[in-house]
Design an enzyme around this catalytic site. Sequence first.
Site, short mmCIF file in Angstrom:
data_model
loop_
_atom_site.label_atom_id
_atom_site.label_comp_id
_atom_site.label_asym_id
_atom_site.label_seq_id
_atom_site.Cartn_x
_atom_site.Cartn_y
_atom_site.Cartn_z
N LYS A 66 6.84 4.66 -10.34
CA LYS A 66 8.08 4.54 -9.38
C LYS A 66 7.35 4.78 -7.82
O LYS A 66 6.70 5.75 -7.85
CB LYS A 66 9.02 5.48 -9.59
CG LYS A 66 10.20 5.17 -10.64
CD LYS A 66 11.14 3.93 -10.40
CE LYS A 66 12.07 4.51 -9.20
NZ LYS A 66 13.10 5.67 -9.66
N HIS A 67 7.67 3.92 -7.17
CA HIS A 67 7.06 3.92 -5.66
C HIS A 67 5.63 4.49 -5.61
O HIS A 67 5.30 5.20 -4.82
CB HIS A 67 8.17 4.96 -5.00
CG HIS A 67 9.56 4.35 -4.91
ND1 HIS A 67 9.80 3.25 -3.99
CD2 HIS A 67 10.51 4.92 -5.14
CE1 HIS A 67 11.15 3.09 -4.21
NE2 HIS A 67 11.66 4.01 -4.89
N ASN A 232 -1.20 14.43 -1.78
CA ASN A 232 -1.78 15.38 -2.82
C ASN A 232 -1.09 15.32 -4.03
O ASN A 232 0.01 14.98 -4.25
CB ASN A 232 -1.63 16.90 -2.17
CG ASN A 232 -2.60 17.15 -1.26
OD1 ASN A 232 -3.69 16.51 -1.00
ND2 ASN A 232 -2.15 17.94 -0.29
N HIS A 393 -4.69 6.83 -1.64
CA HIS A 393 -3.41 6.55 -0.57
C HIS A 393 -3.27 5.07 -0.17
O HIS A 393 -4.40 4.24 -0.63
CB HIS A 393 -3.70 6.95 0.90
CG HIS A 393 -3.96 8.53 0.85
ND1 HIS A 393 -2.65 9.30 0.97
CD2 HIS A 393 -4.59 9.36 0.84
CE1 HIS A 393 -2.74 10.61 0.85
NE2 HIS A 393 -4.35 10.78 0.92
#
Length: 393
Positions: A66-67, A232, A393
């Site tokens: 999810k996301h 994180n 990221h």
Amino acid sequence: MKELALKYGCNPNQKPSRIYMEEGELPIEVINGRPGYINFLDAFNSWQLVKELKEATGLPAAASFKHVSPAGAAVGLPLSDTLKKIYFVDDVDFELSPLACAYARARGADRMCSYGDFVALSDTCDAATARLIKREVSDGVIAPDYTPEAIEILKAKRKGTYNVIKIDPDFKPAPVERKQVFGITFEQGRNEVKLDDPALFRDVPTRNKTFPAEAMRDLIIALITLKYTQSNSVCYVKDGQAIGIGAGQQSRIHCTRLAGSKADEWWLRQCPKVMALPFRKDIRRADRDNTINVYISDEYEDVLQDGIWEQFFTEKPQSLTREEKKAWIARNTKVALGSDAFFPFGDNIERAHKSGVEYIAQAGGSIRDDHVIDTCDKYGIAMAFTHVRLFHH
């Protein structure tokens, strides 16, 4: 096919949108549906995760995304009767394949966060796995292949619009990857670190230096999961599956608390008092998940007050007291914990210990490593410094 036009980007106002290859062909085939921008981000990140889990463990693997972060990840170990019940697969009239077990574990660990997920499977999707997927609210699935029966089952999901993506398992991306932010191109070498390397677990500064085979497997699963989790991040793993993932927090301790609370909820769902909740037969799966989540939280009165409980239960259940929760959580043991970077303070270990953590793998390198080691020694925890950071990221 070199490119695929998309309806829009992250949001409806972000047009035009597409995925494309600068060289060669796209390594995918859209079998059904019309996947969007975020669907593909989830699909490609989750595919990498399950592919690496399969390579590291030799077991079929599944992930629920999810996301652009996993809500769950697991390998295909058999399910106990208890897990079958809390994952809502105890009523199926077919045999669960190893891949179906992996999916049930990945989807069931954090059912609230997995609602509306994108699924990744390391192996050919079989009919048993497709039947489980069809029962849940989900946006799509990516796998290296599908049996004909599985395709027909999945095509019937969501009124025929369910996203089904086939990916070439032999596709290997270029060693350098790029992305743009604010019109500026970033470039870096892909993160190709192998996390099943025994050398990663040789630096063990704690007094307890013993990692049983199951603990090593679970630590590897935690680290691979973190490699594809927005940083994180911290991941708790037990018995071949992630049971709590804390993603995208600015503070390490907040990651540990968030993931620990999810691990505690996973364990509390196995408490006999929770498993015996007298749910109405007509309650939907999502409503049952939400009700359990509230029932075992400090806001339990929201589902137990008069005029409300009748919506969920055939009779009013007794609350699960704080003392009962604490006693049950204390019975959870042999949990493995991975972190995508070093723990800066021992408070992370204190929190992890409360959720049954006995094995830890983290990068090391904090100026307070001595405090972290001392805290592990206080509880007899075995901890390895991998010297590998896994920011994503």
